[in-house]
Design an enzyme around this catalytic site. Structure first.
Site, PDB file in Angstrom:
ATOM      1  N   LYS A 159      57.924  55.155   3.184  1.00 38.93           N
ATOM      2  CA  LYS A 159      58.132  55.036   4.637  1.00 38.93           C
ATOM      3  C   LYS A 159      59.167  53.948   4.976  1.00 38.93           C
ATOM      4  CE  LYS A 159      53.858  54.033   5.757  1.00 38.93           C
ATOM      5  NZ  LYS A 159      53.196  53.998   4.443  1.00 38.93           N
ATOM      6  N   ARG A 172      47.860  53.998  12.127  1.00 40.81           N
ATOM      7  CA  ARG A 172      47.170  54.084  10.849  1.00 40.81           C
ATOM      8  C   ARG A 172      45.714  54.509  11.052  1.00 40.81           C
ATOM      9  NH1 ARG A 172      50.606  50.306   7.705  1.00 40.81           N
ATOM     10  NH2 ARG A 172      49.921  50.168   5.551  1.00 40.81           N
ATOM     11  N   ARG A 212      57.408  47.562  -7.225  1.00 41.36           N
ATOM     12  CA  ARG A 212      58.039  47.214  -5.958  1.00 41.36           C
ATOM     13  C   ARG A 212      58.342  45.716  -5.865  1.00 41.36           C
ATOM     14  NH1 ARG A 212      55.787  49.513  -0.278  1.00 41.36           N
ATOM     15  NH2 ARG A 212      54.107  47.994  -0.401  1.00 41.36           N
ATOM     16  N   ARG A 231      54.839  41.639  -3.611  1.00 38.98           N
ATOM     17  CA  ARG A 231      53.906  41.437  -2.493  1.00 38.98           C
ATOM     18  C   ARG A 231      52.502  41.232  -3.038  1.00 38.98           C
ATOM     19  NH1 ARG A 231      54.855  46.077   1.981  1.00 38.98           N
ATOM     20  NH2 ARG A 231      52.591  45.970   1.950  1.00 38.98           N
ATOM     21  N   ARG A 247      43.917  49.753  -0.954  1.00 36.50           N
ATOM     22  CA  ARG A 247      44.779  50.232   0.145  1.00 36.50           C
ATOM     23  C   ARG A 247      44.828  51.751   0.163  1.00 36.50           C
ATOM     24  NH1 ARG A 247      50.071  47.494  -1.151  1.00 36.50           N
ATOM     25  NH2 ARG A 247      50.911  48.454   0.719  1.00 36.50           N
TER      26      ARG A 247
HETATM   27  P1  AMP Z   1      52.536  47.853   5.172  1.00 38.85           P
HETATM   28  O1  AMP Z   1      53.705  46.954   4.965  1.00 38.85           O
HETATM   29  O2  AMP Z   1      52.807  48.935   6.179  1.00 38.85           O
HETATM   30  O3  AMP Z   1      51.977  48.389   3.878  1.00 38.85           O
HETATM   31  O4  AMP Z   1      51.369  46.948   5.839  1.00 38.85           O
HETATM   32  C1  AMP Z   1      50.859  45.817   5.161  1.00 38.85           C
HETATM   33  C2  AMP Z   1      49.485  45.481   5.709  1.00 38.85           C
HETATM   34  O5  AMP Z   1      49.567  45.164   7.117  1.00 38.85           O
HETATM   35  C3  AMP Z   1      48.463  46.603   5.628  1.00 38.85           C
HETATM   36  O6  AMP Z   1      47.849  46.693   4.358  1.00 38.85           O
HETATM   37  C4  AMP Z   1      47.485  46.183   6.728  1.00 38.85           C
HETATM   38  O7  AMP Z   1      46.668  45.118   6.304  1.00 38.85           O
HETATM   39  C5  AMP Z   1      48.420  45.643   7.799  1.00 38.85           C
HETATM   40  N1  AMP Z   1      48.854  46.725   8.717  1.00 38.85           N
HETATM   41  C6  AMP Z   1      50.100  47.249   8.832  1.00 38.85           C
HETATM   42  N2  AMP Z   1      50.152  48.205   9.777  1.00 38.85           N
HETATM   43  C7  AMP Z   1      48.902  48.306  10.278  1.00 38.85           C
HETATM   44  C8  AMP Z   1      48.295  49.129  11.275  1.00 38.85           C
HETATM   45  N3  AMP Z   1      48.993  50.060  11.935  1.00 38.85           N
HETATM   46  N4  AMP Z   1      46.979  48.933  11.542  1.00 38.85           N
HETATM   47  C9  AMP Z   1      46.257  47.997  10.901  1.00 38.85           C
HETATM   48  N5  AMP Z   1      46.766  47.208   9.928  1.00 38.85           N
HETATM   49  C10 AMP Z   1      48.073  47.343   9.614  1.00 38.85           C
END
Ligand code: AMP
Length: 207
Positions: free
Chosen positions: A13, A88, A122, A153, A164
């Site tokens: 994404k 999400r 990554r 990360r 996750r």
């Molecule tokens: P990502 O970079 O999109 O993988 O997001 C990293 C982390 O941020 C996720 O594992 C969640 O803990 C939090 N997060 C990101 N987007 C959301 C969302 N839409 N709703 C809730 N938590 C989020």
């Protein structure tokens, strides 16, 4: 165009959003990036969500929805945006529908094995939020965009990745049906090279 990118962690994404944003000249709104920035700057929000991010869980809907609502009200979103990592959950999707008109949700379809392989290789740049795969880097720790220091990360560790993916299956996967039933879903095969996947998305958007 108001576009949502859906898909499991590691489905690409962020990478696709970065390419689309420079092509379509509309901003990429990544809730993950917004949260990580708050964490880095140790804002009150950052301190509040620190443990949630570390565990791979979801930040509460009320917080996340409000952040996105504020961000989409900014001037640069007037001609469209690419949502990366939001919604999400069904509650987030319903809240979004109440204040925005979404044109399409692109679901990046990738098998679990590929996702795990991608996430374990990554690398992330905390300075420019660039994401790369170790196999494409000429220098293992130097960001090819801004020369910042690349990191792994913390939530890309094997145990957290597994958590996750579970969170994704329980909360986010149902969004595929949510957007399909509203005639907004397009599914794109997310395996292959960045260029291959991107070309598939461009084809879909032209249609
Ligand atoms: P990502 O970079 O999109 O993988 O997001 C990293 C982390 O941020 C996720 O594992 C969640 O803990 C939090 N997060 C990101 N987007 C959301 C969302 N839409 N709703 C809730 N938590 C989020």
């Amino acid at each position: 165009m108001n576009i949502i990118l859906l898909g499991a962690p590691g489905s690409g994404k962020g990478t696709m959003a970065q390419k689309l944003t420079s092509e379509l000249k509309i901003p990429q709104i990544s809730t993950g990036d917004i949260f990580r920035k708050n964490l880095k700057e140790e804002t009150p929000l950052g301190l509040q969500i620190k443990d949630i991010l570390a565990s791979g869980g979801l930040v509460p809907d009320e917080i996340t929805i409000q952040i996105v609502k504020n961000r989409l009200a900014e001037a640069d979103c007037a001609n469209g945006y690419i949502l990366d990592g939001f919604p999400r959950s069904i509650a987030q999707a319903e809240a979004l529908d109440a204040f925005q008109n979404i044109d399409c949700a692109i679901n990046l379809d990738v098998d679990k094995e590929t996702v795990v392989k991608r996430l374990s290789g990554r690398r992330f740049c905390p300075d420019c939020s660039g994401t790369f795969h170790i196999s494409t880097l000429t220098h293992a720790t130097k960001c090819p965009n801004c020369s910042g220091k690349l990191i792994i990360r913390p939530d890309d560790s094997e145990a957290t990745v597994r958590d996750r993916l579970k969170v994704y299956e329980e909360n986010t996967f149902p969004l595929i049906e949510y957007y399909r039933s509203r005639g907004k879903l397009v599914t794109v095969n997310g395996s292959g090279t960045v260029e291959e996947v991107y070309e598939r998305i461009v084809q879909v958007l032209h249609r």
